[in-house]
Enzyme design. Structure first.
Site, PDB file in Angstrom:
ATOM      1  N   PHE A  15       0.808  -1.184  -0.150  1.00  0.00           N
ATOM      2  CA  PHE A  15       0.155  -0.163  -0.076  1.00  0.00           C
ATOM      3  C   PHE A  15       0.742   1.204   0.136  1.00  0.00           C
ATOM      4  CE2 PHE A  15      -1.692  -3.277   2.540  1.00  0.00           C
ATOM      5  CZ  PHE A  15      -2.833  -3.760   1.723  1.00  0.00           C
ATOM      6  N   HIS A 145      -2.708  -0.394  12.980  1.00  0.00           N
ATOM      7  CA  HIS A 145      -3.186   1.308  12.772  1.00  0.00           C
ATOM      8  C   HIS A 145      -4.026   1.507  14.043  1.00  0.00           C
ATOM      9  CE1 HIS A 145      -0.940   0.845   9.313  1.00  0.00           C
ATOM     10  NE2 HIS A 145      -1.209   2.126   8.688  1.00  0.00           N
TER      11      HIS A 145
END
Length: 219
Positions: A15, A145
């Site tokens: 990503f 995250h």
């Protein structure tokens, strides 16, 4: 960045936007001659190729001890699990039905020819951090995250960044509509601690330099 490694980085699953990957590589090149690089969260090895390429550059100019470590349990973060936005069913181990990115990471690093430059540490970051004692020239935080995971990575490994070393955060978004807020909050915590100063920002990447404290001191 060598063209063959750049191609491997671009083609690997992951990503990392290309411009942020280029910045990560450039910062790793600057820091690799001074000590180990460490990333928390490698997924299928895309970012590890950028770090490994920097290690290769450092070794080619005489820094034989340059090395990059990656820490990942290879079971995926919250957003990678079934039913979540970034779930990829092709990464599920048919034997036990769980995410397993380790074979894909190994393939990425093997195809890039970076098995001597990149050392994989397979395990959960908090456990690894409790036993980590090696000063770091650069730390790249790009694992889980949530507030818990980002903060654990920062507190567990950030303390081992040497004076003048750098701390790189990924997926830092100031506005909630752009992305999750946990990396943003941890990045702001680091900035206000007095131990770090920001030296560069691009997209969702922030680079901080350690200006106070010695390896092992709390950040």
């Amino acid at each position: 960045m060598p063209e063959d490694l750049l191609r491997c980085a671009r083609e690997a699953r992951g990503f990392m936007p290309e411009d942020e990957g280029d910045l990560l590589f450039a910062e790793a090149v600057r820091r690799a001659p001074h000590g180990p690089l460490l990333e928390v969260g490698t997924w299928c090895g895309k970012s590890a190729v950028y770090l490994g390429a920097a290690v290769r550059v450092a070794r080619e100019v005489g820094n034989a001890d340059a090395v990059a470590f990656t820490v990942d349990h290879h079971r995926g973060s919250e957003e990678n699990q079934p039913g979540w936005e970034y779930h990829d069913p092709t990464l599920v181990d048919a034997h036990d039905g769980r995410i397993d990115t380790l074979p894909f990471f190994r393939r990425t690093i093997t195809e890039a020819g970076l098995e001597d430059e990149v050392v994989a540490v397979v395990g959960r970051a908090p456990l690894v951090a409790r036993h980590w004692r090696t000063p770091l020239a650069m730390l790249f935080i790009d694992g889980g995250h949530t507030d818990e995971h980002v903060t654990n990575d920062y507190l567990g490994f950030g303390r081992w960044v040497m004076p003048g070393g750098t701390l790189v955060f990924h997926d830092v978004f100031e506005h909630p509509e752009d992305g999750g807020q946990a990396p943003w909050r941890c990045y702001r915590r680091a900035l206000t601690s007095g131990s770090w100063e920001e030296i560069e920002a691009l997209g969702s990447m922030r680079i901080l330099r350690r200006v106070q404290g010695e390896p092992g001191d709390p950040t």
